[in-house]
Design an enzyme around this catalytic site. Structure first.
Site, PDB file in Angstrom:
ATOM      1  N   TYR A 125       3.887  -5.430   9.546  1.00 53.71           N
ATOM      2  CA  TYR A 125       3.790  -3.973   9.501  1.00 53.71           C
ATOM      3  C   TYR A 125       4.901  -3.358  10.365  1.00 53.71           C
ATOM      4  CZ  TYR A 125      -0.971  -4.508   7.506  1.00 53.71           C
ATOM      5  OH  TYR A 125      -2.050  -4.834   6.732  1.00 53.71           O
TER       6      TYR A 125
ATOM      7  N   HIS B  47       0.858  -1.194   0.000  1.00 53.85           N
ATOM      8  CA  HIS B  47       0.000   0.000   0.000  1.00 53.85           C
ATOM      9  C   HIS B  47       0.895   1.247   0.000  1.00 53.85           C
ATOM     10  CE1 HIS B  47      -3.894  -2.115   1.078  1.00 53.85           C
ATOM     11  NE2 HIS B  47      -2.998  -3.058   1.241  1.00 53.85           N
TER      12      HIS B  47
HETATM   13  C1  HEM Z   1      -0.599 -11.725   6.077  1.00 58.42           C
HETATM   14  C2  HEM Z   1      -1.234 -10.864   5.380  1.00 58.42           C
HETATM   15  C3  HEM Z   1      -0.779  -9.432   5.153  1.00 58.42           C
HETATM   16  C4  HEM Z   1       0.484  -8.910   5.071  1.00 58.42           C
HETATM   17  C5  HEM Z   1       1.813  -9.659   5.195  1.00 58.42           C
HETATM   18  C6  HEM Z   1       0.358  -7.488   4.851  1.00 58.42           C
HETATM   19  C7  HEM Z   1       1.414  -6.614   4.713  1.00 58.42           C
HETATM   20  C8  HEM Z   1       1.329  -5.247   4.687  1.00 58.42           C
HETATM   21  C9  HEM Z   1       2.424  -4.327   4.848  1.00 58.42           C
HETATM   22  C10 HEM Z   1       3.891  -4.737   4.998  1.00 58.42           C
HETATM   23  C11 HEM Z   1       1.925  -3.061   4.815  1.00 58.42           C
HETATM   24  C12 HEM Z   1       2.726  -1.764   5.000  1.00 58.42           C
HETATM   25  C13 HEM Z   1       2.689  -1.361   6.476  1.00 58.42           C
HETATM   26  C14 HEM Z   1       3.430  -0.086   6.827  1.00 58.42           C
HETATM   27  O1  HEM Z   1       4.604   0.097   6.455  1.00 58.42           O
HETATM   28  O2  HEM Z   1       2.844   0.766   7.547  1.00 58.42           O
HETATM   29  C15 HEM Z   1       0.514  -3.191   4.650  1.00 58.42           C
HETATM   30  C16 HEM Z   1      -0.358  -2.138   4.570  1.00 58.42           C
HETATM   31  C17 HEM Z   1      -1.729  -2.285   4.534  1.00 58.42           C
HETATM   32  N1  HEM Z   1      -2.454  -3.459   4.585  1.00 58.42           N
HETATM   33 FE1  HEM Z   1      -1.727  -5.290   4.710  1.00 58.42          FE
HETATM   34  N2  HEM Z   1      -0.968  -7.164   4.808  1.00 58.42           N
HETATM   35  C18 HEM Z   1      -1.698  -8.321   4.997  1.00 58.42           C
HETATM   36  C19 HEM Z   1      -3.076  -8.448   5.053  1.00 58.42           C
HETATM   37  C20 HEM Z   1      -3.951  -7.410   4.971  1.00 58.42           C
HETATM   38  C21 HEM Z   1      -5.383  -7.521   5.076  1.00 58.42           C
HETATM   39  C22 HEM Z   1      -6.169  -8.800   5.374  1.00 58.42           C
HETATM   40  C23 HEM Z   1      -5.873  -6.265   4.901  1.00 58.42           C
HETATM   41  C24 HEM Z   1      -7.298  -5.802   4.888  1.00 58.42           C
HETATM   42  C25 HEM Z   1      -8.134  -5.907   5.769  1.00 58.42           C
HETATM   43  C26 HEM Z   1      -4.759  -5.366   4.727  1.00 58.42           C
HETATM   44  C27 HEM Z   1      -4.852  -4.007   4.563  1.00 58.42           C
HETATM   45  C28 HEM Z   1      -3.793  -3.135   4.538  1.00 58.42           C
HETATM   46  C29 HEM Z   1      -3.944  -1.715   4.431  1.00 58.42           C
HETATM   47  C30 HEM Z   1      -5.255  -0.950   4.342  1.00 58.42           C
HETATM   48  C31 HEM Z   1      -2.653  -1.184   4.422  1.00 58.42           C
HETATM   49  C32 HEM Z   1      -2.256   0.278   4.295  1.00 58.42           C
HETATM   50  C33 HEM Z   1      -2.143   0.932   5.617  1.00 58.42           C
HETATM   51  C34 HEM Z   1      -1.732   2.358   5.422  1.00 58.42           C
HETATM   52  O3  HEM Z   1      -2.384   3.072   4.633  1.00 58.42           O
HETATM   53  O4  HEM Z   1      -0.748   2.761   6.046  1.00 58.42           O
HETATM   54  N3  HEM Z   1      -3.603  -6.097   4.766  1.00 58.42           N
HETATM   55  N4  HEM Z   1       0.160  -4.524   4.577  1.00 58.42           N
END
Ligand code: HEM
Ligand code: HEM
Ligand code: HEM
Lengths: 363, 203
Positions: A334, A66
């Site tokens: 995260y 993201h």
């Molecule tokens: C094991 C599964 C998942 C992994 C490994 C993963 C990994 C990541 C990582 C590494 C980030 C960046 C975080 C940061 O630097 O602040 C991220 C952001 C995000 N993820 Fe996931 N994610 C997973 C599952 C999900 C699921 C199930 C959702 C939805 C419900 C989701 C929604 C988001 C959102 C909305 C962001 C953006 C947050 C922002 O705007 O700062 N993710 N994810």
């Protein structure tokens, strides 16, 4: 107990040294064992985040997933309807300030807005008592996979083939064949179109949580937000414009704040709380807990969301994690992504420089 | 001067062994949680934060106890270099058992996280929100944890060396057996009693 007060004779000294060495070696082995040095196949947060970088390139300072997005600010007006289910202060009638972020999934901060049909909304509610509720939601109804291991396998299957610069279709097919739980997501993705606006999307929390009421009773829930705005500005997504979402959002906010309703769905007995690939039946009760009002937007490189880790396990008293295995994996990954990007902001030695792939995108 | 200079005071011994278990456990918990994506990550972190703060409180109590009950001197015949190593490593252990929890607390503050010790117990921030400070402190937390583990290994090795090879009463000054046998006319005891501990001197 009688013990000798003089140093040991030479003969048993060697044995003592061996014993000491053995104890120390054991202690080193023990910490290594816990740290996974002896289990190279264990999935770690670092491996997940490395795979994001492998797929899209390394963009210093940006989120590893993201990566493209904008900051927003506003508040949540609670109407008190969810209070019977959760003792969290945010659900008492009244206003809670919010710092949020709209984004696109994917690790490339320069990706065209039309490259994926999914948008996301992350929110940080700061309660008057200092506790926080952070949540990240996606504009889709189910997640493709149920476990971090499957998510890792999916990322690996999506890794571009160096020869073509695109994921290998055979690997993707093999992944989907091995993961029938992705069917619901793929059915959704077939019809999904990239929206022309962040404002008209519904965003789903996807993972289940527990609300805990004032009597300590737990209620399994999922939440999503539904927009009041429905009319997408059709000429926003003009051909060739790759960054229309941020512009559309700014334009709308110049006219008026944007509103969403926070809907909390209550599970019934037997509804899975540990499987984000499955929706709950449509007839489950949903409570309208209040209105999310977004008033302003700022670029992510200077806005207040930049240094926020929207870790879904930052929860106030009154909301608890469910047994969904994605939740601890998200929290751990995260944290690692956050450490990498803050280290890059701090220009610490040894932090990532933009790799060749990223430079190509940034041009 | 203290009446019994051959052993650590009972509260000092109790605190030493209690904290030894807690601190070593914390190192294992920390290393285990950052290398896992399973539910282990969440529940270990939920133990890590309150236990870390408990160690901070115990460390302060322990230093107060130490100030009231000066430790027994090291054996007089211990080579000066070994004495220096003992004193330096003990101060390093004290410094790390105070610094580690403070850094953990400060880094979460700098990262803008609410510092939650349980479902509802929240500590105030002790550092302004800053990504640069977060990154520096978070790396420091990891590196100093490694240093703490290495110092612990050296310390445990040295304790066993005193107990098994030199048999000079240093190990029993902490494990409490000395109290039962102190009436025996032991040469090493005599050596230790003539030692010259200052109240503020880390033995
Ligand atoms: C094991 C599964 C998942 C992994 C490994 C993963 C990994 C990541 C990582 C590494 C980030 C960046 C975080 C940061 O630097 O602040 C991220 C952001 C995000 N993820 Fe996931 N994610 C997973 C599952 C999900 C699921 C199930 C959702 C939805 C419900 C989701 C929604 C988001 C959102 C909305 C962001 C953006 C947050 C922002 O705007 O700062 N993710 N994810
Ligand atoms: C004696 C006290 C403490 C010890 C020995 C200790 C040890 C550790 C260790 C070994 C790690 C893993 C570091 C790495 O491999 O990078 C760690 C991580 C961490 N510690 Fe501590 N810690 C202590 C106190 C605290 C306190 C008081 C807090 C917060 C209130 C805290 C919060 C954390 C956090 C948030 C992480 C990182 C978790 C993650 O990135 O997923 N620690 N700690
Ligand atoms: C198996 C583990 C351990 C053994 C066998 C052990 C043994 C001992 C012994 C025999 C002493 C007395 C030294 C003297 O006479 O001056 C001592 C002192 C001390 N130990 Fe440990 N120890 C262990 C673990 C730890 C741990 C994990 C810590 C803290 C991180 C620690 C911190 C200290 C400190 C600070 C002192 C100095 C006490 C003072 O002078 O106030 N020890 N230990």
């Amino acid at each position: 107990m009688q013990k000798p007060a003089v140093p040991q004779p030479h003969s048993s000294r060697a044995a003592s040294w061996v014993l000491i060495a053995a104890v120390l070696a054991l202690a080193v082995a023990a910490i290594g064992c816990v740290g996974g040095w002896l289990a190279p196949h264990r999935l770690t947060p670092q491996k997940l985040v490395d795979q994001f970088q492998r797929n899209a390139g390394t963009f210093p300072g940006y989120r590893r997933n993201h990566a493209k997005g904008v900051c927003v600010e506003g508040y949540f007006d609670s109407n008190g309807n969810a209070q019977a289910y959760s003792a969290a202060q945010v659900f008492a009638p009244g206003r809670t300030p919010v710092v949020g972020r709209f984004a696109l999934p994917g690790s490339n901060p320069y990706a065209p807005d039309s490259s994926v049909p999914i948008r996301s909304l992350a929110l940080r509610f700061t309660q008057a008592n200092g506790q926080q509720w952070r949540t990240g939601m996606n504009s889709m109804t189910v997640f493709p996979v149920a476990t971090p291991q499957a998510f890792f396998a999916q990322l690996q299957a999506q890794q571009p083939d160096p020869a073509t610069g695109k994921p290998d279709p055979a690997k993707l097919a093999a992944f989907f064949a091995a993961h029938p739980e992705t069917a619901a997501f793929r059915a959704w993705a077939k019809t999904a179109k990239p929206s022309a606006s962040y404002a008209t999307e519904r965003y789903d929390g996807l993972n289940a949580f527990f609300f805990v009421d004032a009597h300590g009773q737990r209620h399994a829930v999922r939440w999503h937000v539904v927009p009041e705005a429905t009319k997408a500005d059709s000429d926003a997504a003009r051909a060739g414009d790759t960054d229309y979402l941020a512009a559309d959002l700014a334009r709308r906010l110049q006219q008026a704040p944007l509103r969403w309703h926070l809907l909390v769905t209550l599970a019934e007995a037997g509804d899975p709380t540990n499987d984000a690939t499955k929706t709950w039946p449509d007839d489950r009760r949903s409570i309208d807990a209040g209105t999310l009002v977004i008033e302003s937007t700022t670029p992510q490189d200077s806005g207040p969301c930049r240094d926020v880790n929207y870790d879904p396990l930052v929860l106030p008293d009154g909301i608890e994690a469910s047994d969904d295995p994605l939740l601890p994996a998200r929290s751990a990954a995260y944290a690692d992504s956050y450490l990498r990007r803050t280290s890059e902001e701090a220009h610490l030695p040894g932090t990532a420089a933009m790799d060749a792939k990223a430079r190509g995108e940034a041009r | 001067m203290n009446t019994n200079t051959t052993t650590f005071a009972l509260p000092a011994r109790v605190l030493h062994w209690l904290m030894a278990v807690l601190i070593v456990a914390m190192l294992f918990i920390g290393v285990g949680m950052v290398s896992s994506v399973s539910e282990r990550h969440a529940w270990l972190l939920a133990i890590h934060k309150p236990l870390g703060i408990a160690i901070l409180v115990l460390a302060v109590v322990r230093l107060a106890v130490r100030w009231r009950n000066p430790p027994p001197p090291l054996p007089a015949d211990l080579p000066a270099l070994q004495k220096l190593a003992a004193h330096a490593s003990h101060w390093l252990l004290y410094a790390l058992m105070l610094a580690m929890p403070l850094i953990g607390w400060a880094m979460l503050s700098a990262g803008g996280y609410p510092v939650m010790l349980g479902d509802s117990l929240r500590l105030p921030a002790i550092f302004p929100a800053s990504p640069v400070a977060f990154a520096v402190l978070r790396h420091l937390h990891g590196w100093l944890a490694a240093l703490l583990y290495l110092t612990f290994l050296a310390h445990m090795g040295a304790a066993l060396y005193h107990g098994l090879i030199r048999r000079d009463g240093v190990l029993s000054s902490m494990d409490g057996r000395r109290a039962a046998t102190a009436i025996l006319p032991e040469t090493v005891d005599a050596a230790r009693e003539t030692g010259d501990a200052e109240p503020g001197d880390p033995a």
